[in-house]
Design a protein around this motif. Structure first.
Motif, PDB file in Angstrom:
ATOM      1  N   ASP A  55       0.783  -1.114   0.054  1.00 47.87           N
ATOM      2  CA  ASP A  55      -0.004  -0.008  -0.006  1.00 47.87           C
ATOM      3  C   ASP A  55       0.779   1.131   0.207  1.00 47.87           C
ATOM      4  N   ASP A  56       2.087   1.369   0.853  1.00 50.62           N
ATOM      5  CA  ASP A  56       2.678   2.394   0.718  1.00 50.62           C
ATOM      6  C   ASP A  56       4.054   2.413  -0.137  1.00 50.62           C
ATOM      7  N   LEU A  57       4.573   1.073  -0.196  1.00 50.19           N
ATOM      8  CA  LEU A  57       5.544   1.011  -0.984  1.00 50.19           C
ATOM      9  C   LEU A  57       5.478  -0.420  -1.858  1.00 50.19           C
ATOM     10  N   SER A  58       5.645  -0.430  -3.160  1.00 42.69           N
ATOM     11  CA  SER A  58       5.823  -1.660  -3.804  1.00 42.69           C
ATOM     12  C   SER A  58       7.062  -2.047  -4.081  1.00 42.69           C
ATOM     13  N   ILE A  59       7.243  -3.591  -3.984  1.00 49.98           N
ATOM     14  CA  ILE A  59       8.885  -3.703  -4.153  1.00 49.98           C
ATOM     15  C   ILE A  59       8.788  -5.031  -5.023  1.00 49.98           C
ATOM     16  N   VAL A  60       9.895  -4.928  -5.845  1.00 51.54           N
ATOM     17  CA  VAL A  60      10.118  -6.276  -6.732  1.00 51.54           C
ATOM     18  C   VAL A  60      11.777  -6.706  -6.433  1.00 51.54           C
ATOM     19  N   GLY A  61      11.930  -8.065  -5.959  1.00 57.85           N
ATOM     20  CA  GLY A  61      13.080  -8.628  -5.725  1.00 57.85           C
ATOM     21  C   GLY A  61      13.631  -8.979  -7.088  1.00 57.85           C
ATOM     22  N   PHE A  62      14.998  -9.859  -6.616  1.00 58.13           N
ATOM     23  CA  PHE A  62      15.435 -10.551  -7.711  1.00 58.13           C
ATOM     24  C   PHE A  62      16.083 -11.967  -7.262  1.00 58.13           C
ATOM     25  N   ASP A  63      15.838 -12.945  -7.755  1.00 62.02           N
ATOM     26  CA  ASP A  63      16.377 -14.293  -7.589  1.00 62.02           C
ATOM     27  C   ASP A  63      15.160 -15.555  -7.337  1.00 62.02           C
ATOM     28  N   ASN A  64      14.253 -15.014  -6.629  1.00 64.58           N
ATOM     29  CA  ASN A  64      13.265 -16.150  -6.472  1.00 64.58           C
ATOM     30  C   ASN A  64      13.807 -17.205  -5.595  1.00 64.58           C
ATOM     31  N   ILE A  65      14.235 -16.817  -4.396  1.00 66.72           N
ATOM     32  CA  ILE A  65      14.709 -17.776  -3.520  1.00 66.72           C
ATOM     33  C   ILE A  65      13.355 -18.442  -2.701  1.00 66.72           C
ATOM     34  N   ASN A  66      13.478 -19.472  -1.936  1.00 67.10           N
ATOM     35  CA  ASN A  66      12.448 -20.065  -1.486  1.00 67.10           C
ATOM     36  C   ASN A  66      11.609 -19.316  -0.573  1.00 67.10           C
ATOM     37  N   LEU A  67      12.326 -18.425   0.426  1.00 62.69           N
ATOM     38  CA  LEU A  67      11.790 -17.667   1.256  1.00 62.69           C
ATOM     39  C   LEU A  67      10.884 -16.573   0.517  1.00 62.69           C
ATOM     40  N   ALA A  68      11.073 -16.261  -0.535  1.00 60.33           N
ATOM     41  CA  ALA A  68      10.328 -15.265  -1.411  1.00 60.33           C
ATOM     42  C   ALA A  68       8.736 -15.484  -1.374  1.00 60.33           C
ATOM     43  N   SER A  69       8.518 -16.587  -1.382  1.00 54.73           N
ATOM     44  CA  SER A  69       7.133 -17.228  -1.572  1.00 54.73           C
ATOM     45  C   SER A  69       6.366 -17.591  -0.231  1.00 54.73           C
ATOM     46  N   PHE A  70       7.094 -17.412   0.855  1.00 52.98           N
ATOM     47  CA  PHE A  70       6.792 -17.764   2.432  1.00 52.98           C
ATOM     48  C   PHE A  70       6.346 -16.498   3.222  1.00 52.98           C
ATOM     49  N   ILE A  71       7.215 -15.452   2.703  1.00 54.89           N
ATOM     50  CA  ILE A  71       7.155 -14.098   3.741  1.00 54.89           C
ATOM     51  C   ILE A  71       5.508 -13.632   3.361  1.00 54.89           C
ATOM     52  N   GLU A  72       5.449 -12.598   4.401  1.00 56.93           N
ATOM     53  CA  GLU A  72       3.978 -12.175   3.891  1.00 56.93           C
ATOM     54  C   GLU A  72       4.357 -10.448   3.933  1.00 56.93           C
ATOM     55  N   PRO A  73       3.938  -9.735   3.018  1.00 62.31           N
ATOM     56  CA  PRO A  73       3.271 -10.306   1.757  1.00 62.31           C
ATOM     57  C   PRO A  73       4.219 -11.095   0.989  1.00 62.31           C
ATOM     58  N   LYS A  74       3.858 -11.937   0.040  1.00 58.52           N
ATOM     59  CA  LYS A  74       4.853 -12.818  -0.770  1.00 58.52           C
ATOM     60  C   LYS A  74       5.421 -12.059  -1.895  1.00 58.52           C
ATOM     61  N   LEU A  75       6.647 -12.154  -2.021  1.00 55.34           N
ATOM     62  CA  LEU A  75       7.565 -11.367  -2.995  1.00 55.34           C
ATOM     63  C   LEU A  75       7.337 -11.336  -4.373  1.00 55.34           C
ATOM     64  N   THR A  76       7.287 -10.218  -5.036  1.00 47.47           N
ATOM     65  CA  THR A  76       7.167 -10.336  -6.428  1.00 47.47           C
ATOM     66  C   THR A  76       8.529 -10.202  -6.767  1.00 47.47           C
ATOM     67  N   THR A  77       8.929 -10.948  -7.687  1.00 46.47           N
ATOM     68  CA  THR A  77      10.653 -11.124  -8.149  1.00 46.47           C
ATOM     69  C   THR A  77      10.873 -11.389  -9.416  1.00 46.47           C
ATOM     70  N   MET A  78      12.248 -11.484  -9.766  1.00 44.68           N
ATOM     71  CA  MET A  78      12.834 -12.034 -11.111  1.00 44.68           C
ATOM     72  C   MET A  78      13.133 -13.429 -10.579  1.00 44.68           C
ATOM     73  N   SER A  79      12.822 -14.535 -11.385  1.00 45.58           N
ATOM     74  CA  SER A  79      13.299 -15.459 -11.127  1.00 45.58           C
ATOM     75  C   SER A  79      14.551 -16.024 -12.033  1.00 45.58           C
ATOM     76  N   GLN A  80      15.616 -16.300 -11.392  1.00 50.47           N
ATOM     77  CA  GLN A  80      16.849 -16.988 -11.934  1.00 50.47           C
ATOM     78  C   GLN A  80      16.816 -18.464 -12.008  1.00 50.47           C
ATOM     79  N   ASP A  81      17.291 -19.136 -13.103  1.00 54.75           N
ATOM     80  CA  ASP A  81      17.096 -20.648 -13.140  1.00 54.75           C
ATOM     81  C   ASP A  81      18.551 -21.006 -12.657  1.00 54.75           C
TER      82      ASP A  81
END
Length: 364
Positions: free
Chosen positions: A296-322
């Motif tokens: 709501d106050d800040l939108s964030i995009v990460g980079f890596d798509n580590i496992n933790l990214a899908s477990f935090i709240e809110p779940k992290l929008t990110t760039m997935s590396q293979d």
């Protein structure tokens, strides 16, 4: 750091040729005169190099005939290693997600007679590990550098010695090692574009390292800048913020993050592209402590798509590396360097990234 002696360059080069099979058992080595001419050194220097190789039992010398690869060294070396060893040097064992490099490497090596060994390091230990590996019996090294500009002296010795080495995640400045990296430029571009498509106009880039010190972060930063440019957002005050807050001393820790987040809010910035998921998660957690809401106050995009990214709240929008694919391609490239050194592979491999949309980007 002392400069490598001239004779040692010759020793390293000839040793590498013997160990990779380019010079085989019984092959004759160049004469002292030939070595002097090839390496542009004195006869004394080339004689010293041959003496060092003889003392190491790599060659034997016959009066009036020349120097030859020692069959006993070759047979001893081959029989002492039932399996050929590949060394993987990874930083920061606590960093989640990096294990997939190992998975990809092992997937490729499963159909070969090579075995993977792993050593972890910090920036303090990196040079020590590299020096040890250069003189080990490993057939080759897959190396994840902490920085693109550290330990250039010892890494250049790898290059001069023709020691098979492939880097992952980053390129080494000024040394043409083959590298396997993600498409960081495209990743930074897509991350910033995603925020723009959700109507964010003021977008910051956050990194814990200087962009000039890391080829991967630099690529993400350049991609971010290009997305701003393509959408006529380059002149927003976010650039002044980047000049001031793009990097920080890791020792500042939480206090730095607090100051950064407060400044972002004061500047009216609504979106942040981060260097990786760990920094994105840190920003999310401290923002909550400050009474702010993501997204709501800040939108964030990460980079890596580590496992933790899908477990935090809110779940992290990110760039997935293979990571798995990168490890597989790094192993494939390294084996080619080891078994076909004459190919001189130097074309870097770039692996595509993918935007993973979750919950940390709000449409304005």
């Amino acid at each position: 750091m002392g400069q490598i002696p001239l004779y040692q360059n010759i020793v390293n080069d000839l040793k590498a040729k013997i160990e990779t099979g380019k010079l085989k058992s019984g092959d004759q080595l160049p004469t002292e005169a030939d070595l002097s001419k090839k390496y542009n050194v004195s006869r004394i220097t080339s004689k010293r190099a041959l003496s060092e190789l003889e003392n190491s039992n790599l060659i034997y010398r016959v009066q009036g005939k020349g120097s030859f690869v020692n069959p006993s060294y070759v047979s001893t070396r081959s029989s002492s290693k039932e399996h050929k060893d590949i060394l993987l040097i990874l930083p920061f064992t606590h960093n989640p997600g990096l294990g997939d490099y190992e998975k990809g490497i092992n997937e490729y090596l499963a159909n070969t007679d090579y075995t993977l060994n792993i050593q972890s390091n910090t920036i303090v230990e990196e040079r020590k590990l590299l020096k040890s590996a250069l003189h080990s019996t490993n057939s080759g090294v897959i190396f994840y550098p902490v920085s693109s500009i550290c330990d250039l002296g010892i890494l250049y010795q790898y290059y001069l010695s023709n020691f098979p080495l492939v880097t992952i995640d980053k390129c080494i400045e000024g040394i043409p090692f083959l590298s396997v990296t993600s498409d960081n430029n495209d990743g930074g571009y897509l991350a910033c574009k995603h925020l723009i498509e959700n109507n964010h106009k003021k977008i910051a880039f956050f990194s814990s390292l200087k962009v000039e010190n890391s080829s991967s972060i630099r690529g993400r930063y350049f991609g971010y800048l290009k997305a701003l440019h393509d959408n006529n957002l380059i002149d927003y005050s976010v650039n002044d913020l980047n000049d001031q807050y793009l990097t920080h001393d890791n020792n500042n820790g939480k206090e730095y993050y607090i100051k950064f987040i407060q400044s972002v809010i004061e500047e009216g910035i609504t979106g942040i592209v981060t260097e990786n998921d760990l920094t994105a998660i840190e920003i999310i957690q401290i923002s909550k402590e400050l009474g702010l809401s993501v997204p709501d106050d800040l939108s964030i995009v990460g980079f890596d798509n580590i496992n933790l990214a899908s477990f935090i709240e809110p779940k992290l929008t990110t760039m997935s590396q293979d990571f798995c694919q990168m490890g597989y391609l790094a192993a494939q490239s390294l084996i080619r360097l080891i078994e076909s050194p004459q190919e001189h592979l130097r074309d870097n491999i770039v692996v595509s990234v993918q935007l993973i949309e979750r919950q940390t980007v709000k449409k304005l």
